[in-house]
Scaffold this motif. Structure first.
Motif, PDB file in Angstrom:
ATOM      1  N   GLU A   1       0.835  -1.210   0.000  1.00 21.71           N
ATOM      2  CA  GLU A   1       0.000   0.000   0.000  1.00 21.71           C
ATOM      3  C   GLU A   1       0.867   1.256   0.000  1.00 21.71           C
ATOM      4  N   VAL A   2       1.945   1.232   0.785  1.00 22.35           N
ATOM      5  CA  VAL A   2       2.851   2.391   0.816  1.00 22.35           C
ATOM      6  C   VAL A   2       3.435   2.609  -0.584  1.00 22.35           C
ATOM      7  N   MET A   3       3.865   1.534  -1.226  1.00 23.57           N
ATOM      8  CA  MET A   3       4.497   1.659  -2.547  1.00 23.57           C
ATOM      9  C   MET A   3       3.491   2.091  -3.620  1.00 23.57           C
ATOM     10  N   ASP A   4       2.225   1.679  -3.447  1.00 22.38           N
ATOM     11  CA  ASP A   4       1.182   2.065  -4.417  1.00 22.38           C
ATOM     12  C   ASP A   4       0.567   3.425  -4.097  1.00 22.38           C
ATOM     13  N   GLY A   5       1.074   4.076  -3.042  1.00 25.55           N
ATOM     14  CA  GLY A   5       0.514   5.377  -2.645  1.00 25.55           C
ATOM     15  C   GLY A   5      -0.875   5.257  -2.052  1.00 25.55           C
ATOM     16  N   LYS A   6      -1.212   4.068  -1.521  1.00 31.55           N
ATOM     17  CA  LYS A   6      -2.578   3.853  -1.008  1.00 31.55           C
ATOM     18  C   LYS A   6      -2.637   3.763   0.514  1.00 31.55           C
ATOM     19  N   ALA A   7      -1.495   3.949   1.174  1.00 32.62           N
ATOM     20  CA  ALA A   7      -1.498   3.889   2.649  1.00 32.62           C
ATOM     21  C   ALA A   7      -2.156   5.148   3.208  1.00 32.62           C
ATOM     22  N   ASP A   8      -2.561   5.095   4.488  1.00 31.42           N
ATOM     23  CA  ASP A   8      -3.197   6.272   5.101  1.00 31.42           C
ATOM     24  C   ASP A   8      -2.189   7.402   5.300  1.00 31.42           C
ATOM     25  N   GLY A   9      -0.960   7.061   5.651  1.00 33.55           N
ATOM     26  CA  GLY A   9       0.078   8.076   5.849  1.00 33.55           C
ATOM     27  C   GLY A   9      -0.264   9.084   6.938  1.00 33.55           C
ATOM     28  N   GLN A  10      -0.564   8.557   8.141  1.00 32.52           N
ATOM     29  CA  GLN A  10      -0.897   9.422   9.276  1.00 32.52           C
ATOM     30  C   GLN A  10       0.384  10.096   9.796  1.00 32.52           C
ATOM     31  N   PRO A  11       0.415  11.445   9.879  1.00 33.00           N
ATOM     32  CA  PRO A  11       1.651  12.115  10.305  1.00 33.00           C
ATOM     33  C   PRO A  11       2.143  11.586  11.653  1.00 33.00           C
ATOM     34  N   PHE A  12       3.429  11.371  11.755  1.00 31.44           N
ATOM     35  CA  PHE A  12       4.041  10.809  12.959  1.00 31.44           C
ATOM     36  C   PHE A  12       5.375  11.517  13.154  1.00 31.44           C
TER      37      PHE A  12
ATOM     38  N   HIS B   1      12.147  14.398  13.195  1.00 34.94           N
ATOM     39  CA  HIS B   1      11.794  13.757  11.928  1.00 34.94           C
ATOM     40  C   HIS B   1      10.288  13.782  11.665  1.00 34.94           C
ATOM     41  N   HIS B   2       9.915  14.154  10.451  1.00 32.81           N
ATOM     42  CA  HIS B   2       8.508  14.138  10.052  1.00 32.81           C
ATOM     43  C   HIS B   2       8.255  12.845   9.280  1.00 32.81           C
ATOM     44  N   LEU B   3       7.644  11.912   9.974  1.00 31.93           N
ATOM     45  CA  LEU B   3       7.456  10.574   9.416  1.00 31.93           C
ATOM     46  C   LEU B   3       5.973  10.300   9.233  1.00 31.93           C
ATOM     47  N   LEU B   4       5.671   9.136   8.670  1.00 35.63           N
ATOM     48  CA  LEU B   4       4.277   8.744   8.478  1.00 35.63           C
ATOM     49  C   LEU B   4       4.038   7.356   9.061  1.00 35.63           C
ATOM     50  N   MET B   5       2.903   7.196   9.746  1.00 35.03           N
ATOM     51  CA  MET B   5       2.438   5.871  10.166  1.00 35.03           C
ATOM     52  C   MET B   5       1.578   5.359   9.015  1.00 35.03           C
ATOM     53  N   ALA B   6       1.929   4.185   8.485  1.00 32.96           N
ATOM     54  CA  ALA B   6       1.277   3.729   7.249  1.00 32.96           C
ATOM     55  C   ALA B   6      -0.236   3.599   7.395  1.00 32.96           C
ATOM     56  N   LYS B   7      -0.690   2.954   8.471  1.00 29.51           N
ATOM     57  CA  LYS B   7      -2.131   2.766   8.682  1.00 29.51           C
ATOM     58  C   LYS B   7      -2.571   3.585   9.886  1.00 29.51           C
ATOM     59  N   LYS B   8      -3.713   4.216   9.769  1.00 32.69           N
ATOM     60  CA  LYS B   8      -4.268   5.026  10.867  1.00 32.69           C
ATOM     61  C   LYS B   8      -4.396   4.192  12.138  1.00 32.69           C
ATOM     62  N   THR B   9      -4.111   4.822  13.280  1.00 30.79           N
ATOM     63  CA  THR B   9      -4.200   4.087  14.548  1.00 30.79           C
ATOM     64  C   THR B   9      -5.240   4.724  15.468  1.00 30.79           C
ATOM     65  N   ASN B  10      -5.726   3.939  16.424  1.00 29.84           N
ATOM     66  CA  ASN B  10      -6.623   4.472  17.460  1.00 29.84           C
ATOM     67  C   ASN B  10      -5.790   4.968  18.642  1.00 29.84           C
ATOM     68  N   GLU B  11      -6.457   5.384  19.717  1.00 34.42           N
ATOM     69  CA  GLU B  11      -5.717   5.968  20.851  1.00 34.42           C
ATOM     70  C   GLU B  11      -4.827   4.940  21.551  1.00 34.42           C
ATOM     71  N   LYS B  12      -5.098   3.643  21.349  1.00 41.35           N
ATOM     72  CA  LYS B  12      -4.239   2.607  21.951  1.00 41.35           C
ATOM     73  C   LYS B  12      -3.041   2.273  21.057  1.00 41.35           C
ATOM     74  N   GLY B  13      -2.964   2.920  19.897  1.00 48.36           N
ATOM     75  CA  GLY B  13      -1.847   2.647  18.983  1.00 48.36           C
ATOM     76  C   GLY B  13      -2.108   1.449  18.075  1.00 48.36           C
ATOM     77  N   GLU B  14      -3.332   0.871  18.189  1.00 40.29           N
ATOM     78  CA  GLU B  14      -3.669  -0.261  17.314  1.00 40.29           C
ATOM     79  C   GLU B  14      -4.212   0.263  15.987  1.00 40.29           C
ATOM     80  N   ARG B  15      -4.186  -0.558  14.966  1.00 43.28           N
ATOM     81  CA  ARG B  15      -4.725  -0.130  13.675  1.00 43.28           C
ATOM     82  C   ARG B  15      -6.222   0.135  13.779  1.00 43.28           C
ATOM     83  N   ALA B  16      -6.640   1.287  13.276  1.00 40.10           N
ATOM     84  CA  ALA B  16      -8.051   1.681  13.367  1.00 40.10           C
ATOM     85  C   ALA B  16      -8.939   0.724  12.573  1.00 40.10           C
ATOM     86  N   ASP B  17      -8.385   0.083  11.535  1.00 41.51           N
ATOM     87  CA  ASP B  17      -9.203  -0.835  10.728  1.00 41.51           C
ATOM     88  C   ASP B  17      -9.234  -2.253  11.299  1.00 41.51           C
ATOM     89  N   GLY B  18      -8.599  -2.457  12.479  1.00 42.06           N
ATOM     90  CA  GLY B  18      -8.628  -3.773  13.122  1.00 42.06           C
ATOM     91  C   GLY B  18      -7.577  -4.745  12.604  1.00 42.06           C
TER      92      GLY B  18
END
Ligand SMILES: [Zn+2]
Length: 277
Positions: free
Chosen positions: A227-238, A243-260
């Protein structure tokens, strides 16, 4: 609070936890023992391990980061992949491990000084090669190199027991952006190579957080890389330090993936594809 604690995971494997929250693993065969990783280097790990086993011991480091290699100094033979030799020189140095320990556990490590830490290793490292096997007597370990988090990152398969230590090879928020990391493209190739071994293990051990994880974390991580390579990741700022980085998949407040899902990574958008000449 004790600096080290341990618990038996199986007939051959003991998990050792240090006060910074990282794990080392003691694997014992009938004749020999191997300590996989050496935690951050707080206090006396060697003395602690000697209470757990009296078998001849060698050490395998999964990679050269301070929280895995920091306690390696007092041990005789220590294996590390050559690709992490430069990294270990500064990353397992005194400043880095003291900073790391104070950051992870200010209560216990905040007031510690250099004398409370394992010194810096001067004994050198033996080359850990992809595919190398270690016969401990009825227990065989096999090294599987998975460049990504660092270039020398190596997973350790316990062949008879059908367990594998992923260490920091993939998890639910893997850091893969620093100078010692590969691009996402190269990391994906490593994960696809690791997947060829998937029928050889049932249980996956990790170096941080929950000690066992669903083995589908590997499939999840492969998907996230694509997904990152296809430009389809969520890219949540981190943002991490400067360093200005990206978390590939969106996370919830516990740091788990929001999509489960499972498997996630923190990457640098400038370090996705390998350089082409
Ligand atoms: Zn690491």
């Amino acid at each position: 609070m004790d600096i080290y604690n341990s618990r038996r995971l199986s007939g051959t494997t003991t998990q050792i936890m240090d006060c910074t929250g990282v794990y080392a693993f003691l694997v014992e065969g009938e004749e020999k023992a191997v300590l996989i990783d050496t935690c951050t280097g707080v206090g006396d790990l060697k003395g602690y391990v000697e209470k757990l086993t009296d078998k001849p011991l060698s050490v395998i480091l999964t990679h050269g980061h301070c929280d895995h290699a920091g306690g390696a100094a007092p041990f005789g033979t220590v294996y590390l992949n050559d690709a992490d030799l430069k990294l270990v020189q500064y990353h397992a140095g005194m400043d880095m491990k003291m900073d790391y320990a104070r950051f992870c556990n200010p209560e216990v490590c905040g007031a510690m000084s250099e004398k409370d830490f394992c010194p810096v290793r001067t004994g050198g490292y033996s080359s850990l090669r992809d595919g190398q096997r270690f016969d401990l007597g009825g227990v065989t370990l096999e090294a599987i190199q998975v460049p990504g988090h660092t270039k020398g990152m190596t997973c350790i398969l316990n062949i008879e027991e059908r367990t594998i230590l992923f260490g920091d090879a993939c998890n639910n928020g893997l850091f893969i952006w620093a100078e010692e990391a590969t691009t996402i493209e190269e990391y994906l190739e490593s994960l696809i190579k690791l997947k060829k071994h998937e029928q050889r293990y049932d249980t996956v051990y990790m170096s941080h957080g929950d000690v066992t994880v669903d083995k589908r974390v590997l499939d999840g991580s492969i998907e996230v890389c694509r997904e990152v390579m296809d430009g389809k990741a969520d890219g949540q700022p981190f943002d991490f330090m400067e360093h200005h980085l990206l978390m590939a998949k969106k996370t919830n407040e516990k740091g788990e993936r929001a999509d489960g899902g499972i498997g996630n990574l923190v990457y640098d958008p400038k370090k996705v594809f390998r350089e082409r000449t």
